[in-house]
Design a protein around this motif. Structure first.
Motif, PDB file in Angstrom:
ATOM      1  N   GLY A 126       4.897 -13.100  -6.923  1.00 48.52           N
ATOM      2  CA  GLY A 126       4.629 -13.474  -5.539  1.00 48.52           C
ATOM      3  C   GLY A 126       3.593 -14.578  -5.487  1.00 48.52           C
ATOM      4  N   LEU A 127       3.924 -15.692  -4.837  1.00 50.31           N
ATOM      5  CA  LEU A 127       3.030 -16.845  -4.779  1.00 50.31           C
ATOM      6  C   LEU A 127       2.684 -17.168  -3.325  1.00 50.31           C
ATOM      7  N   SER A 128       1.393 -17.234  -3.029  1.00 45.93           N
ATOM      8  CA  SER A 128       0.905 -17.659  -1.707  1.00 45.93           C
ATOM      9  C   SER A 128       1.578 -16.917  -0.557  1.00 45.93           C
ATOM     10  N   GLY A 129       1.719 -15.610  -0.721  1.00 48.37           N
ATOM     11  CA  GLY A 129       2.366 -14.818   0.319  1.00 48.37           C
ATOM     12  C   GLY A 129       1.685 -13.489   0.509  1.00 48.37           C
ATOM     13  N   PHE A 130       2.443 -12.529   1.032  1.00 50.09           N
ATOM     14  CA  PHE A 130       1.853 -11.220   1.315  1.00 50.09           C
ATOM     15  C   PHE A 130       2.946 -10.163   1.360  1.00 50.09           C
ATOM     16  N   VAL A 131       2.532  -8.937   1.562  1.00 52.12           N
ATOM     17  CA  VAL A 131       3.429  -7.788   1.672  1.00 52.12           C
ATOM     18  C   VAL A 131       3.505  -7.398   3.146  1.00 52.12           C
ATOM     19  N   VAL A 132       4.708  -7.203   3.663  1.00 50.39           N
ATOM     20  CA  VAL A 132       4.832  -6.898   5.092  1.00 50.39           C
ATOM     21  C   VAL A 132       4.347  -5.481   5.409  1.00 50.39           C
ATOM     22  N   ASP A 133       3.921  -5.301   6.630  1.00 49.43           N
ATOM     23  CA  ASP A 133       3.543  -3.982   7.129  1.00 49.43           C
ATOM     24  C   ASP A 133       4.842  -3.216   7.404  1.00 49.43           C
ATOM     25  N   ALA A 134       5.056  -2.130   6.665  1.00 50.68           N
ATOM     26  CA  ALA A 134       6.315  -1.384   6.778  1.00 50.68           C
ATOM     27  C   ALA A 134       6.435  -0.611   8.092  1.00 50.68           C
ATOM     28  N   GLU A 135       5.318  -0.380   8.740  1.00 49.54           N
ATOM     29  CA  GLU A 135       5.312   0.328  10.022  1.00 49.54           C
ATOM     30  C   GLU A 135       6.080   1.655   9.967  1.00 49.54           C
ATOM     31  N   GLY A 136       6.030   2.291   8.815  1.00 50.13           N
ATOM     32  CA  GLY A 136       6.663   3.599   8.673  1.00 50.13           C
ATOM     33  C   GLY A 136       8.154   3.573   8.424  1.00 50.13           C
TER      34      GLY A 136
END
Length: 213
Positions: A126-136
């Motif tokens: 993973g480059l210059s990004g993030f992990v999404v909030d799964a919101e359950g």
């Protein structure tokens, strides 16, 4: 999936059998050609497949709407990931393993695929990004990820002007709880990639995927 995505391949179909596959996922507003040049800078054993996102976004494409867009939802992320997963499943049997490399929004996609079926992937970059909030959302099986502790490389610049600090903080927490993390910080790449980072990615793939067979 009704139709296959547009894909750039690093080698012809006749030469792909038995090779490890690296699927490259571009960022928001880019396309499959954007990161394809990286293929020549990574270990030659890999077959690289650079995939185009499904949604039109400016001059290029995206995987799902931006978080501040009214049409954004976790369901939109899940829909894109499911379609991409179906395509990967259609080519998986031809390869010795599958790894993922995502830049910016492509990192969201790569980690979302990992969170759905972590055993399917040899490694994720993973480059210059993030992990999404799964919101359950049950699509994101983080307990399975934590049990498996898959190999993840995360490269970024602390001065990245694009990714919000809250997203970085939550990604840090998620990574440390769930994966075997190789994290490297770079200076002066902003929201981009440089030669040093790609060299590190190549070493990571060599060691974690090719040498791990």
């Amino acid at each position: 999936m009704s139709e296959s995505p547009t894909v750039l391949w690093s080698r012809p179909e006749s030469e792909r059998s038995g090779t490890p596959l690296l699927v490259i996922l571009h960022g928001y507003g880019a396309d499959e050609a954007d990161l394809f040049s990286l293929a020549g800078q990574l270990p030659a054993e890999f077959t690289v497949a650079s995939v185009r996102g499904p949604l039109q976004a400016g001059p290029g494409y995206s995987w799902f709407p931006l978080r501040n867009d009214l049409s954004y939802s976790v369901a939109s992320v899940r829909t894109a990931a499911t379609a991409l997963e179906e395509w990967i499943d259609s080519v998986r049997a031809n390869h010795s393993s599958v790894s993922l490399l995502g830049f910016s929004q492509g990192m969201c996609m790569a980690t979302t695929l990992l969170r759905h079926r972590p055993a399917d992937y040899a490694a994720v970059v993973g480059l210059s990004g993030f992990v999404v909030d799964a919101e359950g959302d049950a699509f994101f099986d983080d307990s399975a990820v934590a049990a498996l502790k898959p190999e993840v490389f995360w490269g970024r610049d602390q001065a990245d002007p694009v990714i919000p600090e809250t997203a970085i903080e939550s990604t840090n927490v998620w990574m440390r709880a769930n994966v075997q993390l190789t994290k490297v910080l770079y200076t002066g790449i902003w929201h981009g990639i440089n030669a040093q980072e790609i060299s590190h990615v190549g070493e990571f793939l060599q060691y974690k995927v090719l040498a791990a067979k």
